[in-house]
Design an enzyme around this catalytic site. Structure first.
Site, mmCIF file in Angstrom:
data_model
loop_
_atom_site.group_PDB
_atom_site.id
_atom_site.type_symbol
_atom_site.label_atom_id
_atom_site.label_comp_id
_atom_site.label_asym_id
_atom_site.label_seq_id
_atom_site.Cartn_x
_atom_site.Cartn_y
_atom_site.Cartn_z
ATOM 1 N N ASP A 1 0.805 -1.223 0.000
ATOM 2 C CA ASP A 1 0.000 0.000 0.000
ATOM 3 C C ASP A 1 0.840 1.277 0.000
ATOM 4 O OD1 ASP A 1 -1.034 -2.315 1.407
ATOM 5 O OD2 ASP A 1 -2.855 -1.179 1.791
ATOM 6 N N GLU B 1 -4.254 2.173 -3.104
ATOM 7 C CA GLU B 1 -5.529 2.673 -2.565
ATOM 8 C C GLU B 1 -5.378 3.790 -1.544
ATOM 9 O OE1 GLU B 1 -8.097 0.971 0.034
ATOM 10 O OE2 GLU B 1 -6.576 0.665 1.547
ATOM 11 N N ASN B 2 -4.167 4.004 -1.018
ATOM 12 C CA ASN B 2 -3.935 5.098 -0.065
ATOM 13 C C ASN B 2 -3.013 6.172 -0.630
ATOM 14 O OD1 ASN B 2 -3.783 2.426 2.163
ATOM 15 N ND2 ASN B 2 -5.388 3.952 2.313
ATOM 16 N N ASN C 1 -10.423 -1.028 0.253
ATOM 17 C CA ASN C 1 -11.634 -0.442 0.823
ATOM 18 C C ASN C 1 -11.725 1.067 0.616
ATOM 19 O OD1 ASN C 1 -9.426 -0.640 2.814
ATOM 20 N ND2 ASN C 1 -10.816 0.499 4.152
ATOM 21 N N HIS C 2 -10.611 1.715 0.248
ATOM 22 C CA HIS C 2 -10.637 3.149 -0.057
ATOM 23 C C HIS C 2 -10.668 3.422 -1.564
ATOM 24 C CE1 HIS C 2 -10.120 4.428 4.072
ATOM 25 N NE2 HIS C 2 -9.069 3.630 4.213
ATOM 26 N N HIS D 1 -6.986 -7.881 0.224
ATOM 27 C CA HIS D 1 -7.002 -6.666 1.027
ATOM 28 C C HIS D 1 -7.917 -6.910 2.222
ATOM 29 C CE1 HIS D 1 -5.917 -2.399 1.180
ATOM 30 N NE2 HIS D 1 -7.109 -2.189 1.709
ATOM 31 N N HIS E 1 -3.426 -3.973 3.393
ATOM 32 C CA HIS E 1 -4.377 -3.234 4.234
ATOM 33 C C HIS E 1 -3.840 -2.888 5.618
ATOM 34 C CE1 HIS E 1 -8.069 -1.647 5.879
ATOM 35 N NE2 HIS E 1 -8.068 -2.560 6.847
ATOM 36 N N HIS F 1 -0.706 -2.496 6.656
ATOM 37 C CA HIS F 1 0.406 -1.550 6.562
ATOM 38 C C HIS F 1 1.654 -1.928 7.356
ATOM 39 C CE1 HIS F 1 -2.080 2.143 5.010
ATOM 40 N NE2 HIS F 1 -2.440 1.003 4.442
#
Length: 271
Positions: A8, A39-40, A67-68, A153, A178, A180
């Site tokens: 991520d 995604e982040n 999820n983001h 994820h 997810h 991290h």
């Protein structure tokens, strides 16, 4: 074939880490295919089209999400015209974009990339096991493709391990994202699938999972928000997983990747 998965990417620091380290890693270890979880990457929440393009310019062949996925509203639009941006496959029917894609490497090999979201302590989406099974039925390893990478994820390590064993021998790689934090359980399962519970983030580890420390600590202490979460801005560690596949698309070697920033370096001991 050698593949690299990059965990991520968090904020500007993470993007800088990718731009600084990824081209050298690809050249040094001759990675034929690179997947980056983005995604982040936009301020810690979601992705924009320009950031997606920057990640690809740095060496990503495919960018996965989580999820983001749609925290940046523009993603709802540009994902529909961006074939190498993959959101979780178990989003409801009608969600923009695709949860799986078949991609061709420079040497002509076909790689299926699947992004799937866990359900334990996460959004209650469709069954991730069934969703991946369906994608594999449509594009089985060794028949319709030469390799399969699954970005799981998810919050719970049990769910990540469960899907990895469920898919063992049917996919090349299952790698978790997810949470991290890079886990130390990189391995090749009995059926030949490479696995790691979490690849870790690509971001500043002088942080709370990539975010500037002050506001997360404040919320733990007071249970009240005082400000927005902002990504930490220090030197990033690029974290990921390197895998070498045999002619059948199963793993022969697997190694963690960590370079830059605060964490100790870890690189494949490969020629």
């Amino acid at each position: 074939m050698r593949m690299l998965f990059v965990g991520d990417v968090v904020g500007r620091a993470g993007r800088k880490g990718v731009q600084k380290h990824l081209p050298d890693l690809v050249e040094r270890f001759r990675f034929e295919f690179v997947v980056v979880n983005g995604e982040n990457s936009a301020g810690g929440f979601g992705i924009t089209e320009s950031i997606h393009n920057d990640l690809c310019d740095a060496g990503a062949d495919v960018v996965t999400l989580g999820n983001h996925s749609f925290d940046q509203r523009e993603a709802l639009v540009f994902i529909t015209r961006t074939s190498n941006l993959i959101r979780p496959i178990n989003y409801p029917e009608g969600t923009p974009g695709s949860g799986a894609g078949l991609f061709e490497t420079k040497s002509g090999k076909r790689v299926l990339v699947i992004n799937v979201l866990g359900r334990l302590f996460m959004q209650p989406l469709d069954d991730p096991f069934a969703a991946v099974d369906k994608a594999l039925a449509d594009c089985p390893l060794g028949d319709a493709c030469d390799a399969v990478l699954v970005d799981m994820h998810a919050e719970a390590t049990s769910e990540k391990m469960g899907i990895a064993h469920h898919l063992d021998g049917r996919v090349s790689v299952v790698v978790g994202t997810h949470t991290h934090v890079p886990t130390a359980d990189h391995q090749i399962l009995a059926g030949g699938t490479a696995y790691q519970s979490d690849a870790g983030m690509t971001g500043d580890y002088d942080s709370v999972i990539g975010m500037d420390k002050e506001e997360p600590v404040n919320r733990f202490l007071t249970a009240l928000p005082r400000a927005r979460f902002e990504p930490a801005s220090g030197d990033a560690t690029l974290c990921g997983l390197a895998v070498e596949l045999n002619a059948h698309g199963l793993a022969e070697r697997v190694a963690p990747v960590r370079v830059g920033g605060r964490l100790s370096d870890a690189l494949p001991d490969w020629d």
